[in-house]
Design a protein around this motif. Structure first.
Motif, short mmCIF file in Angstrom:
data_model
loop_
_atom_site.label_atom_id
_atom_site.label_comp_id
_atom_site.label_asym_id
_atom_site.label_seq_id
_atom_site.Cartn_x
_atom_site.Cartn_y
_atom_site.Cartn_z
N LEU A 143 0.97 -1.07 0.08
CA LEU A 143 -0.16 -0.12 0.12
C LEU A 143 0.70 1.19 -0.05
CD1 LEU A 143 -2.43 -1.02 2.63
CD2 LEU A 143 -2.88 -1.06 0.28
N SER A 144 0.47 2.38 -0.63
CA SER A 144 1.00 3.67 -0.51
C SER A 144 1.09 4.02 0.85
CB SER A 144 0.39 4.64 -1.45
OG SER A 144 -0.78 5.07 -0.60
N SER A 145 2.31 4.79 1.11
CA SER A 145 2.60 5.42 2.52
C SER A 145 1.47 6.21 2.99
CB SER A 145 3.84 6.01 2.43
OG SER A 145 3.83 7.12 1.58
N LYS A 146 0.86 7.09 2.03
CA LYS A 146 -0.31 7.86 2.26
C LYS A 146 -1.58 7.21 2.82
CE LYS A 146 -3.00 11.76 0.33
NZ LYS A 146 -3.20 12.66 -0.77
N VAL A 147 -1.87 5.81 2.15
CA VAL A 147 -3.00 5.15 2.47
C VAL A 147 -2.61 4.46 3.98
CG1 VAL A 147 -4.15 2.82 1.88
CG2 VAL A 147 -3.60 4.51 0.34
N LYS A 189 -0.70 5.73 6.32
CA LYS A 189 -0.77 6.75 7.30
C LYS A 189 -2.33 7.01 7.80
CE LYS A 189 0.34 11.49 8.13
NZ LYS A 189 1.10 12.77 7.77
N THR A 190 -3.13 6.98 6.67
CA THR A 190 -4.55 7.35 6.90
C THR A 190 -5.28 6.35 7.64
OG1 THR A 190 -4.75 8.55 4.93
CG2 THR A 190 -6.73 7.48 5.79
N LEU A 191 -4.85 4.67 7.10
CA LEU A 191 -5.27 3.64 7.87
C LEU A 191 -4.96 3.89 9.63
CD1 LEU A 191 -4.95 0.95 5.45
CD2 LEU A 191 -7.20 1.89 6.29
N ASP A 192 -3.49 4.16 9.69
CA ASP A 192 -3.27 4.30 11.00
C ASP A 192 -3.75 5.21 11.79
OD1 ASP A 192 -1.26 2.00 10.60
OD2 ASP A 192 0.48 3.31 10.24
N ASN A 193 -3.96 6.41 11.31
CA ASN A 193 -4.65 7.41 11.89
C ASN A 193 -5.90 7.18 12.22
OD1 ASN A 193 -2.57 9.20 11.65
ND2 ASN A 193 -3.09 10.28 9.96
N ILE A 194 -6.83 6.50 11.51
CA ILE A 194 -8.10 5.82 11.80
C ILE A 194 -8.07 4.85 12.94
CG2 ILE A 194 -9.80 4.58 10.92
CD1 ILE A 194 -9.45 5.94 8.20
N ALA A 195 -7.23 4.16 12.97
CA ALA A 195 -6.90 3.07 14.13
C ALA A 195 -6.67 3.67 15.23
CB ALA A 195 -5.79 1.90 13.84
N THR A 196 -5.86 4.80 15.37
CA THR A 196 -5.44 5.42 16.60
C THR A 196 -6.54 6.47 16.97
OG1 THR A 196 -4.04 6.91 15.47
CG2 THR A 196 -3.02 5.05 16.14
N GLY A 197 -7.42 6.72 16.28
CA GLY A 197 -8.53 7.66 16.49
C GLY A 197 -8.17 9.02 16.09
N LYS A 198 -7.19 9.31 15.40
CA LYS A 198 -6.81 10.73 14.91
C LYS A 198 -7.77 11.28 13.95
CE LYS A 198 -1.90 10.47 16.42
NZ LYS A 198 -0.49 10.24 15.72
N GLU A 199 -8.25 10.34 13.16
CA GLU A 199 -9.21 10.61 12.04
C GLU A 199 -10.31 9.78 12.21
OE1 GLU A 199 -8.21 10.63 7.86
OE2 GLU A 199 -5.90 11.16 8.39
N LYS A 200 -11.46 10.32 11.94
CA LYS A 200 -12.73 9.74 12.02
C LYS A 200 -13.35 9.17 10.58
CE LYS A 200 -17.01 11.82 12.74
NZ LYS A 200 -17.84 12.62 13.42
N LEU A 201 -13.72 7.89 10.76
CA LEU A 201 -14.36 7.16 9.62
C LEU A 201 -15.84 7.18 9.88
CD1 LEU A 201 -13.62 5.53 7.19
CD2 LEU A 201 -13.72 3.34 8.61
#
Length: 68
Positions: free
Chosen positions: A31-35, A37-49
């Motif tokens: 996976l690209s590094s951007k994807v 990073k987004t998945l990690d942010n969602i997992a840690t709660g930094k971004e909301k899905l």
């Protein structure tokens, strides 16, 4: 005893064998590094899905975001 018949492969219009697995999952490292990073942010709660109940609610949200 009767012999079991071989199943014929399912072929589409482009002569592609549809009986073979058509989708292939990529390992997470591909996976690209951007994807990642987004998945990690969602997992840690930094971004909301957000999950929408239907398409109309999604379109309503998109229009609201575009107006802002």
């Amino acid at each position: 005893m009767q012999k079991a018949e071989k199943k014929r492969p399912v072929i589409d219009a482009n002569d592609y064998d549809l009986s073979k697995k058509a989708t292939k999952k990529l390992p997470r490292t591909d996976l690209s590094s951007k994807v990642e990073k987004t998945l990690d942010n969602i997992a840690t709660g930094k971004e909301k899905l957000v999950k929408y109940d239907n398409f109309d609610e999604y379109i309503k949200h998109v229009k609201q975001v575009l107006e802002e």
